[in-house]
Design an enzyme around this catalytic site. Sequence first.
Site, PDB file in Angstrom:
ATOM      1  N   GLU A   1     -52.407  87.754  -2.474  1.00  0.00           N
ATOM      2  CA  GLU A   1     -53.666  87.863  -1.752  1.00  0.00           C
ATOM      3  C   GLU A   1     -54.365  89.134  -2.211  1.00  0.00           C
ATOM      4  O   GLU A   1     -53.776  90.213  -2.194  1.00  0.00           O
ATOM      5  CB  GLU A   1     -53.440  87.949  -0.245  1.00  0.00           C
ATOM      6  CG  GLU A   1     -52.750  86.755   0.375  1.00  0.00           C
ATOM      7  CD  GLU A   1     -52.442  86.998   1.841  1.00  0.00           C
ATOM      8  OE1 GLU A   1     -52.901  88.027   2.395  1.00  0.00           O
ATOM      9  OE2 GLU A   1     -51.727  86.177   2.436  1.00  0.00           O
TER      10      GLU A   1
ATOM     11  N   ASP B   1     -57.882  95.240  10.648  1.00  0.00           N
ATOM     12  CA  ASP B   1     -56.989  95.914   9.715  1.00  0.00           C
ATOM     13  C   ASP B   1     -56.473  97.218  10.299  1.00  0.00           C
ATOM     14  O   ASP B   1     -57.203  97.961  10.961  1.00  0.00           O
ATOM     15  CB  ASP B   1     -57.716  96.208   8.396  1.00  0.00           C
ATOM     16  CG  ASP B   1     -58.068  94.944   7.643  1.00  0.00           C
ATOM     17  OD1 ASP B   1     -57.360  93.939   7.836  1.00  0.00           O
ATOM     18  OD2 ASP B   1     -59.040  94.954   6.876  1.00  0.00           O
TER      19      ASP B   1
END
Length: 268
Positions: free
Chosen positions: A47, A58
């Site tokens: 990814e 995040d």
Amino acid sequence: MAQNRVSRLMQEDRKFLIAYYMPEFPLPGSTLPVLEALQKSGVDIIELGMPYSDPIGDGPVIQDAAHTAIGNGVHIAGILDLVRKARAGEGCEKITVPLLLMGYCSPLIAYGGDCFLSDASEAGVDGLLIPDLPPEEAEDFLFRARGFGLSVIFFISPETPPERIGMIDGLSTDFSYCFAVNATTGTAKLAGADSERDIESYLRRVREHTKKKFVVGFGIKDRARVEKMWNLADGAVVGTALLQAIRNASTPEEVALMTAEFWKTLKS
């Protein structure tokens, strides 16, 4: 749609080890060496993060990596160019493992929806993970992405109700991506019997309501956690720990070496 690399891979009856990497982190010129190091080390899927200045899900390590990448000049068009080079073997050995892009809606909209899908497909991207794309609103995007041969992977969290788990499973092209805990990326505390029982119960619930494969990310940092997740899911995603392992490298060559050394610890 015709099968892409990730669709073919998901037909294999085994467990998968997936890497998340932020392009050009920690240094410009790091991406192609890292991709080669990961492929040589036996990664199943890579990814690639698309850095965004306002990431909502995040943790601090990936946020810092995104800011570093942006400072190093990373943008979507540049990432796609790196994918093209990787697929062609320009600057590294030819990269043949599945490549997914992970990022947020806003930069993709700014790039231009169909233009992005077309350019990503042409570059050699296999699929997309977009955390802030609600599955209920994704029908048109799914149709367009699949028209370009791109898989779309949706997310499941511990709070996702059973009926929605089934819906997400049905919409995800090849597999679903499970947050291992209700926390931002990589910041979870996975120790303790209660946490372990909660995670096991959650992933058993996902298994009960899915027909396709699913992988688990968020907080996985060593071989023991990989094996734990493999017992409960079909794949484990390692991102934050990889970024932490390479962040002090001083040259792209050292980044690649540190990548290979870290990935070796996950494989044995």
